[in-house]
Enzyme design. Sequence first.
Site, PDB file in Angstrom:
ATOM      1  N   GLY A  82       0.839  -1.187   0.000  1.00  0.00           N
ATOM      2  CA  GLY A  82       0.000   0.000   0.000  1.00  0.00           C
ATOM      3  C   GLY A  82       0.873   1.236   0.000  1.00  0.00           C
ATOM      4  N   LEU A 173       2.393   1.239   6.217  1.00  0.00           N
ATOM      5  CA  LEU A 173       2.376   2.605   6.724  1.00  0.00           C
ATOM      6  C   LEU A 173       1.014   3.247   6.505  1.00  0.00           C
ATOM      7  CD1 LEU A 173       5.868   3.833   5.449  1.00  0.00           C
ATOM      8  CD2 LEU A 173       5.303   2.284   7.335  1.00  0.00           C
ATOM      9  N   ASP A 176      -5.435   1.486   5.593  1.00  0.00           N
ATOM     10  CA  ASP A 176      -6.853   1.778   5.756  1.00  0.00           C
ATOM     11  C   ASP A 176      -7.325   1.190   7.093  1.00  0.00           C
ATOM     12  OD1 ASP A 176      -9.600   2.040   5.603  1.00  0.00           O
ATOM     13  OD2 ASP A 176      -9.718   1.420   3.505  1.00  0.00           O
TER      14      ASP A 176
END
Length: 280
Positions: A82, A173, A176
Amino acid sequence: MPLDFLSSIMAKRKRDTQQPDNKPADAVGLLPQKKHYRQRAHANPFSDHSLDYPSSPRDIDWSIHYPAYANTGKLPEFADVGCGFGGLLITLAPLFPDTLMLGMEIRVQVSQYVQDRIAALRVTAASAVPTSVSSTAVSPSAHFQNISIVRANAMKFLPNYFAKHSLTSLFFLFPDPHFKSRKHKARIISPTLLAEYAYALRPGGIVYTITDVQDLHEWMRSHLEAFPLFEHVDEETLRAQGKGPVIDAVYTSTEEGKKVERNHGKKWLACFKRIEVQRQ
């Protein structure tokens, strides 16, 4: 898509012709602008995204992603799951110039932005004239040939990219938070996924997690503590081991991290070491 097709990629992007005084002309002309890559903050990992995946890590031609390291046998050792707009990758690239790093991002526009950004930085670094005077000069170690990105759903296909014990660092990091209880199954840290992360991470490797949501921090930490192949390691210990620059980047390099700072928010860091359990 290979990062080398810079001219065809950049031709599709609008660029501001006004050049700030504190940036080289070539850097300003090539670097993409986020305003041309609009995207929702999060994507549903359970949606049927139209993505192509390798059947196994052996089927990946890494020379497409890291042409400067073709035929060296080197594989990615850092994975940013992500990765967002690529802040961590860009920050770590010159700190570990011989370590290959891969970002994984599911959102199409965001992953395209990172592709374009890396391609522009490679060209800028290659054309930079070394100087000891200019503060805008590109560091000799900042060639950005050691970073790349794939558009991928790491919750479903992370083992398709990384062989057993191939990673030394794994980053999550500001993921969501999925606040609703019925959405917790979509959180990036879960017992099932931890088994996959332990498979890819070599013993001694580190999982870095950070968030500005205390509930998510406690969730991630409790699940990692309960998993037998991970052991908590505090920030002071990691800094004593020379990982201070990595931790600094974890805190400050991402868009979310900078937003939290601007809003004077709090960040919760939790790091875990992959341990090896001897079988009886």
